[in-house]
Motif scaffolding. Sequence first.
Motif, PDB file in Angstrom:
ATOM      1  N   ALA A 278       8.674  -8.318  17.606  1.00  0.00           N
ATOM      2  CA  ALA A 278       8.423  -7.325  16.564  1.00  0.00           C
ATOM      3  C   ALA A 278       9.745  -6.930  15.914  1.00  0.00           C
ATOM      4  O   ALA A 278      10.781  -6.901  16.572  1.00  0.00           O
ATOM      5  N   PRO A 279       9.723  -6.633  14.600  1.00  0.00           N
ATOM      6  CA  PRO A 279      10.983  -6.240  13.958  1.00  0.00           C
ATOM      7  C   PRO A 279      11.421  -4.866  14.450  1.00  0.00           C
ATOM      8  O   PRO A 279      10.611  -4.092  14.944  1.00  0.00           O
ATOM      9  N   GLN A 280      12.698  -4.596  14.323  1.00  0.00           N
ATOM     10  CA  GLN A 280      13.229  -3.283  14.701  1.00  0.00           C
ATOM     11  C   GLN A 280      12.559  -2.233  13.832  1.00  0.00           C
ATOM     12  O   GLN A 280      12.468  -2.417  12.615  1.00  0.00           O
ATOM     13  N   GLU A 281      12.143  -1.142  14.476  1.00  0.00           N
ATOM     14  CA  GLU A 281      11.507  -0.061  13.710  1.00  0.00           C
ATOM     15  C   GLU A 281      12.442   0.436  12.606  1.00  0.00           C
ATOM     16  O   GLU A 281      12.014   0.752  11.496  1.00  0.00           O
ATOM     17  N   SER A 282      13.749   0.453  12.919  1.00  0.00           N
ATOM     18  CA  SER A 282      14.710   0.964  11.930  1.00  0.00           C
ATOM     19  C   SER A 282      14.785   0.043  10.700  1.00  0.00           C
ATOM     20  O   SER A 282      14.987   0.503   9.580  1.00  0.00           O
ATOM     21  N   ASP A 283      14.585  -1.284  10.910  1.00  0.00           N
ATOM     22  CA  ASP A 283      14.617  -2.210   9.760  1.00  0.00           C
ATOM     23  C   ASP A 283      13.395  -1.992   8.861  1.00  0.00           C
ATOM     24  O   ASP A 283      13.481  -2.036   7.638  1.00  0.00           O
ATOM     25  N   VAL A 284      12.246  -1.743   9.511  1.00  0.00           N
ATOM     26  CA  VAL A 284      11.013  -1.513   8.750  1.00  0.00           C
ATOM     27  C   VAL A 284      11.165  -0.207   7.967  1.00  0.00           C
ATOM     28  O   VAL A 284      10.868  -0.132   6.763  1.00  0.00           O
ATOM     29  N   LYS A 285      11.678   0.823   8.672  1.00  0.00           N
ATOM     30  CA  LYS A 285      11.841   2.133   8.026  1.00  0.00           C
ATOM     31  C   LYS A 285      12.821   2.012   6.861  1.00  0.00           C
ATOM     32  O   LYS A 285      12.562   2.507   5.766  1.00  0.00           O
ATOM     33  N   SER A 286      13.909   1.308   7.082  1.00  0.00           N
ATOM     34  CA  SER A 286      14.903   1.267   5.998  1.00  0.00           C
ATOM     35  C   SER A 286      14.380   0.437   4.818  1.00  0.00           C
ATOM     36  O   SER A 286      14.698   0.738   3.669  1.00  0.00           O
ATOM     37  N   PHE A 287      13.528  -0.568   5.080  1.00  0.00           N
ATOM     38  CA  PHE A 287      12.924  -1.303   3.956  1.00  0.00           C
ATOM     39  C   PHE A 287      12.093  -0.344   3.102  1.00  0.00           C
ATOM     40  O   PHE A 287      12.255  -0.273   1.882  1.00  0.00           O
ATOM     41  N   PHE A 288      11.213   0.416   3.752  1.00  0.00           N
ATOM     42  CA  PHE A 288      10.313   1.274   2.975  1.00  0.00           C
ATOM     43  C   PHE A 288      11.049   2.478   2.381  1.00  0.00           C
ATOM     44  O   PHE A 288      10.757   2.894   1.260  1.00  0.00           O
ATOM     45  N   ASP A 289      12.018   3.028   3.152  1.00  0.00           N
ATOM     46  CA  ASP A 289      12.750   4.196   2.622  1.00  0.00           C
ATOM     47  C   ASP A 289      13.528   3.828   1.372  1.00  0.00           C
ATOM     48  O   ASP A 289      13.670   4.626   0.459  1.00  0.00           O
ATOM     49  N   SER A 290      14.058   2.606   1.355  1.00  0.00           N
ATOM     50  CA  SER A 290      14.928   2.254   0.228  1.00  0.00           C
ATOM     51  C   SER A 290      14.137   1.655  -0.950  1.00  0.00           C
ATOM     52  O   SER A 290      14.672   1.478  -2.035  1.00  0.00           O
ATOM     53  N   ALA A 291      12.845   1.359  -0.705  1.00  0.00           N
ATOM     54  CA  ALA A 291      12.055   0.730  -1.789  1.00  0.00           C
ATOM     55  C   ALA A 291      11.801   1.738  -2.905  1.00  0.00           C
ATOM     56  O   ALA A 291      11.544   2.912  -2.630  1.00  0.00           O
ATOM     57  N   PRO A 292      11.872   1.310  -4.168  1.00  0.00           N
ATOM     58  CA  PRO A 292      11.534   2.237  -5.250  1.00  0.00           C
ATOM     59  C   PRO A 292      10.068   2.650  -5.111  1.00  0.00           C
ATOM     60  O   PRO A 292       9.238   1.818  -4.754  1.00  0.00           O
ATOM     61  N   PRO A 293       9.759   3.943  -5.346  1.00  0.00           N
ATOM     62  CA  PRO A 293       8.377   4.388  -5.148  1.00  0.00           C
ATOM     63  C   PRO A 293       7.410   3.563  -5.987  1.00  0.00           C
ATOM     64  O   PRO A 293       7.731   3.166  -7.105  1.00  0.00           O
ATOM     65  N   LEU A 294       6.254   3.309  -5.395  1.00  0.00           N
ATOM     66  CA  LEU A 294       5.241   2.486  -6.050  1.00  0.00           C
ATOM     67  C   LEU A 294       4.761   3.171  -7.326  1.00  0.00           C
ATOM     68  O   LEU A 294       4.319   4.319  -7.284  1.00  0.00           O
ATOM     69  N   ARG A 295       4.861   2.436  -8.455  1.00  0.00           N
ATOM     70  CA  ARG A 295       4.284   2.963  -9.698  1.00  0.00           C
ATOM     71  C   ARG A 295       2.774   3.051  -9.487  1.00  0.00           C
ATOM     72  O   ARG A 295       2.193   2.155  -8.899  1.00  0.00           O
ATOM     73  N   ASP A 296       2.140   4.084  -9.940  1.00  0.00           N
ATOM     74  CA  ASP A 296       0.685   4.215  -9.800  1.00  0.00           C
ATOM     75  C   ASP A 296       0.208   4.258  -8.349  1.00  0.00           C
ATOM     76  O   ASP A 296      -0.928   3.876  -8.056  1.00  0.00           O
ATOM     77  N   GLY A 297       1.074   4.699  -7.436  1.00  0.00           N
ATOM     78  CA  GLY A 297       0.675   4.766  -6.022  1.00  0.00           C
ATOM     79  C   GLY A 297      -0.582   5.616  -5.827  1.00  0.00           C
ATOM     80  O   GLY A 297      -1.483   5.231  -5.069  1.00  0.00           O
ATOM     81  N   ASP A 298      -0.647   6.762  -6.554  1.00  0.00           N
ATOM     82  CA  ASP A 298      -1.813   7.653  -6.382  1.00  0.00           C
ATOM     83  C   ASP A 298      -3.085   6.988  -6.895  1.00  0.00           C
ATOM     84  O   ASP A 298      -4.147   7.090  -6.292  1.00  0.00           O
ATOM     85  N   LEU A 299      -2.929   6.286  -8.028  1.00  0.00           N
ATOM     86  CA  LEU A 299      -4.090   5.609  -8.614  1.00  0.00           C
ATOM     87  C   LEU A 299      -4.602   4.514  -7.657  1.00  0.00           C
ATOM     88  O   LEU A 299      -5.809   4.359  -7.447  1.00  0.00           O
ATOM     89  N   ILE A 300      -3.661   3.785  -7.056  1.00  0.00           N
ATOM     90  CA  ILE A 300      -4.052   2.718  -6.111  1.00  0.00           C
ATOM     91  C   ILE A 300      -4.811   3.331  -4.930  1.00  0.00           C
ATOM     92  O   ILE A 300      -5.852   2.821  -4.510  1.00  0.00           O
ATOM     93  N   CYS A 301      -4.290   4.461  -4.419  1.00  0.00           N
ATOM     94  CA  CYS A 301      -4.972   5.115  -3.283  1.00  0.00           C
ATOM     95  C   CYS A 301      -6.381   5.542  -3.674  1.00  0.00           C
ATOM     96  O   CYS A 301      -7.331   5.378  -2.900  1.00  0.00           O
ATOM     97  N   ARG A 302      -6.499   6.078  -4.906  1.00  0.00           N
ATOM     98  CA  ARG A 302      -7.825   6.535  -5.367  1.00  0.00           C
ATOM     99  C   ARG A 302      -8.797   5.356  -5.489  1.00  0.00           C
ATOM    100  O   ARG A 302      -9.930   5.416  -5.043  1.00  0.00           O
ATOM    101  N   LYS A 303      -8.294   4.258  -6.079  1.00  0.00           N
ATOM    102  CA  LYS A 303      -9.162   3.075  -6.249  1.00  0.00           C
ATOM    103  C   LYS A 303      -9.608   2.532  -4.880  1.00  0.00           C
ATOM    104  O   LYS A 303     -10.745   2.139  -4.697  1.00  0.00           O
ATOM    105  N   LEU A 304      -8.640   2.525  -3.940  1.00  0.00           N
ATOM    106  CA  LEU A 304      -8.966   2.019  -2.601  1.00  0.00           C
ATOM    107  C   LEU A 304     -10.022   2.890  -1.939  1.00  0.00           C
ATOM    108  O   LEU A 304     -10.959   2.400  -1.309  1.00  0.00           O
ATOM    109  N   LYS A 305      -9.857   4.220  -2.120  1.00  0.00           N
ATOM    110  CA  LYS A 305     -10.800   5.137  -1.482  1.00  0.00           C
ATOM    111  C   LYS A 305     -12.203   4.927  -2.060  1.00  0.00           C
ATOM    112  O   LYS A 305     -13.176   4.795  -1.310  1.00  0.00           O
TER     113      LYS A 305
END
Length: 322
Positions: A9-36
């Motif tokens: 399994a990858p290091q938890e810190s590598d996974v966290k740093s990937f997501f922490d440093s990623a630019p926030p998802l455009r339309d993240g709220d809309l995607i969540c709504r569509k999924l729901k």
Amino acid sequence: MDSINGSEAPQESDVKSFFDSAPPLRDGDLICRKLKEFMDGIARSSESGSPVRVVCVTSGGTTVPLEQRCVRYIDNFSSGYRGAASTEYFVKAGYAVIFVYRRGSCQPYCSYLPQDSFLEFFDLTEDSSIQVCQSHATVVKKAIRDYRKAVDEGLLLKLPFTTIFEYLQILKLVATSMSCTGTHGMFYLAAAVSDFYVPWESMAEHKIQSAVGPLDMRLTQVPKMLSVLRREWAPSAFCISFKLETDPDILLQKADAAMRKYGMHVVIANALATYKEEVIFVTKGGRTTVRRHNKDSDLEEQLTDLLVETHSEYIKQPGVEL
Ligand code: 9Z3
């Protein structure tokens, strides 16, 4: 449930740093709504007595931007045909499909439509309205009918991505929203996913200038999210990943390693030179070669038939649900 080799399994810190440093998802709220909404629709159908199986199909290649205001990027080989065609066959088999695709790549129900010569499908009438040429009317009608039916019956949700950052954020959202609604589902990971990336914070903001001479660039390894998907995001889903290699001599050994390391239920091994004609299904039970019947048939139809069967066997096991 199958075990996953924790040491891979990858290091938890590598996974966290990937997501922490990623630019926030455009339309993240809309995607969540569509999924729901999509998942709620499936839950309603299931409550009314017709349980619906759900599959997330990923399709197309992810990009790795080299600049924040991106002019240049590294791309991954994939037209998206496999994911788009497989989506059609999964819908035909009664699955609800969350189609996570690269913007601009092949789309379900569009394989007969022209890509390069779109305008050749249409005619202008005398009163200047537009009509589909008679020669293409049958395929276009069928495509529209099948696509509309899939959407209207709540069996198709399409979510686009371009970069590796968007892809992995969307995959996480899909997996967690499936888990939250108690849907175990299936993941069919045909997208060609970048192995290396430039972390956002160390990326040049503006276009890299050629005047500085040869470019030295250090790429960071993308953490192996397949094992995070299996272990954390969707631990009870049935997971199928693809292994693509150009050297056939290492293909099967790499596919076996993916099974072992990431706890996949099926790994579909394909070599670049022959991936349209032949793949090898690798499961715990062994290997099966699947060859396309003939050049007019779709290997994807055979692939999805076999997977629907394998998934049905899987969910018959005690303690495993839809
Ligand atoms: C595949 O191997 C797909 O079969 C293709 C389909 C990309 C060859 P097309 O879209 O092609 O029909 O043109 N996809 C997975 C490739 C991949 O990146 N796999 C990762 C790896 O090999 C594991 S997730 O390491």
